[in-house]
Design an enzyme around this catalytic site. Structure first.
Site, PDB file in Angstrom:
ATOM      1  N   ASP A 210      70.845  68.368  70.105  1.00  0.00           N
ATOM      2  CA  ASP A 210      69.895  68.072  68.902  1.00  0.00           C
ATOM      3  C   ASP A 210      68.856  67.316  69.564  1.00  0.00           C
ATOM      4  OD1 ASP A 210      71.868  65.668  68.776  1.00  0.00           O
ATOM      5  OD2 ASP A 210      72.101  65.734  66.914  1.00  0.00           O
ATOM      6  N   GLU A 211      68.783  66.501  70.883  1.00  0.00           N
ATOM      7  CA  GLU A 211      67.460  65.806  71.137  1.00  0.00           C
ATOM      8  C   GLU A 211      67.635  65.831  72.570  1.00  0.00           C
ATOM      9  OE1 GLU A 211      69.187  61.558  71.116  1.00  0.00           O
ATOM     10  OE2 GLU A 211      71.130  62.124  71.251  1.00  0.00           O
TER      11      GLU A 211
ATOM     12  N   ASP B 103      64.451  64.533  67.744  1.00  0.00           N
ATOM     13  CA  ASP B 103      66.000  63.968  67.082  1.00  0.00           C
ATOM     14  C   ASP B 103      65.787  65.099  66.433  1.00  0.00           C
ATOM     15  OD1 ASP B 103      68.378  63.923  66.845  1.00  0.00           O
ATOM     16  OD2 ASP B 103      67.958  61.918  66.156  1.00  0.00           O
TER      17      ASP B 103
END
EC number: 2.7.7.7
Length: 386
Positions: A125-126, A10
């Site tokens: 974003d992950e 993350d």
């Protein structure tokens, strides 16, 4: 059979961190991303950049994300910016730049896949990473991934490694920012048990509130709850999942070829708009949303058949309407016409605070031999009210 090793990576305060690369002088200061494009920094005659602060903000915007310094003051994503201004009036306000965020997203994912190919893309974003077949020990391999992301982007990330996806996602958040947490099933009572149940991905605000009303606030308390008792309040399927999640059980594989289910765009207005009195403004916004959806489809390489709208009224009541086309499309004008059909099926006698456009039932162009060019689309439209 090798033990499963699943990592969840993350990026740390991703949007805000990208902005700090651009504006390094803001490091250490509370920064909020969101609001209007007029929050762009201005460079004075002296060459010094000057930033808008929340103190001077007036409008309807919503916080997209914030730096950890702003979070320490109580400012979090999805919060109204006017409320954030009350909590942190001196925080710097910057508009979101999604083109930049997508650029850095591609960079960090490419850095990871150059080392470990088995990843599941979970958003901008992950990602999840399956390390089960990798020969390297967990700690040096995870450290190598973190270093690769830092070198490729200049940004930090947090990684959690555990026997499954559920536990990996929880532990990636335990030592943020720039964290690295490795967890085994034996660690659950000590590391996971004391956490609030809301830390389990899949327990939302309503379920969290209901569990609290039943005296269940921590993961340990949920693990000790009688399954029959949970079934009385949550039903058979969800209670079974709650029971398994509280014991750290999750057999889901890392899906390396995940396909998006839909593409959408929406906007919250700076002031409530009325369908008749603000017709021109709404029409322009509506067309722009449809155009952006079409651009997103082209960039991702998809077309879609089910087009829908989302309206939120001034009293926060939300309605959606869908229409299914005979064949898939990625054409902005076709999307606009279909979305307009949906719009005609909702009450427009109240002021609006949000408008959104969505397209689902996605496919790749040419997958369906019945696909036609957008201008050839004919036939009956199938409606679905929600």
């Amino acid at each position: 059979m090798k033990a499963r090793r699943i990592a969840h990576l993350d990026m740390d305060a991703f949007y805000a961190s990208v902005e700090l690369l651009r504006y390094p002088e803001l490091r250490g200061r509370p920064v909020v991303i969101g609001g209007r494009s007029t929050a762009q920094p201005q460079t004075g005659d002296d060459g010094v950049r000057r930033f808008t602060t929340l103190r001077t903000y007036a409008g309807r915007g919503v916080v997209t994300t914030s730096t950890y310094e702003a979070r320490a003051l109580g400012v979090f994503s999805a919060m109204g910016i006017m409320k954030a201004a009350q909590l942190a009036p001196e925080a710097v306000l910057l508009p979101a730049d999604f083109d930049a965020y997508r650029h850095y997203s591609k960079l960090f994912k490419a850095a990871v896949t150059s080392i470990v190919p088995h990843i599941e893309d979970r958003g901008i974003d992950e990602i999840y990473i399956d390390l089960s077949e990798e020969p390297d020990d967990t700690l040096p391999l995870a450290s190598r991934l973190k270093d690769a992301v830092k070198e490729a982007t200049g940004l930090s990330c947090s990684i959690g490694v555990a026997p499954n996806k559920l536990l990996a996602k929880i532990c990636s958040d335990l030592e943020k920012p720039n964290g690295l947490t490795i967890l085994s099933h034996d660690d659950i009572p000590v590391r996971i048990g004391p956490l609030p149940v809301r830390k389990i991905n899949g327990i939302g605000p309503k379920s969290n509130e209901k569990l609290a009303s039943l005296g269940i606030r921590t993961v340990t308390e949920l693990a000790h709850a009688d399954l029959g008792f949970l079934q009385e309040h949550f039903g058979r399927s969800y209670s079974a999942w709650l029971h398994e999640a509280a014991h750290g059980i999750d057999d889901r594989p890392v899906e390396t070829r995940s396909e998006p289910k839909s593409v959408s765009r929406e906007t919250t207005f700076e002031r409530n708009l009325h369908a008749r009195q603000d017709r021109d403004a709404l029409s322009g916004i509506f067309t722009a949303l449809c155009t952006k959806v079409a651009e997103d489809l082209k960039r991702k390489g998809y077309v879609g058949k089910t087009i829908g709208i989302k309206l939120r009224y001034a009293d926060f009541h939300t309605v959606t309407r869908d229409v299914t086309l005979p064949v898939p499309t990625g054409d902005a004008a076709t999307i606009r016409r279909a979305a307009g059909e949906c719009l005609r099926r909702v009450p427009l006698d109240q002021r609006l605070r949000l408008l959104g456009v969505r397209i689902g039932a996605l496919s790749r162009p040419g997958d369906d031999p019945a696909d036609l060019a957008p201008e050839q689309v004919q036939g009956e439209l199938k409606f679905a009210d929600q």
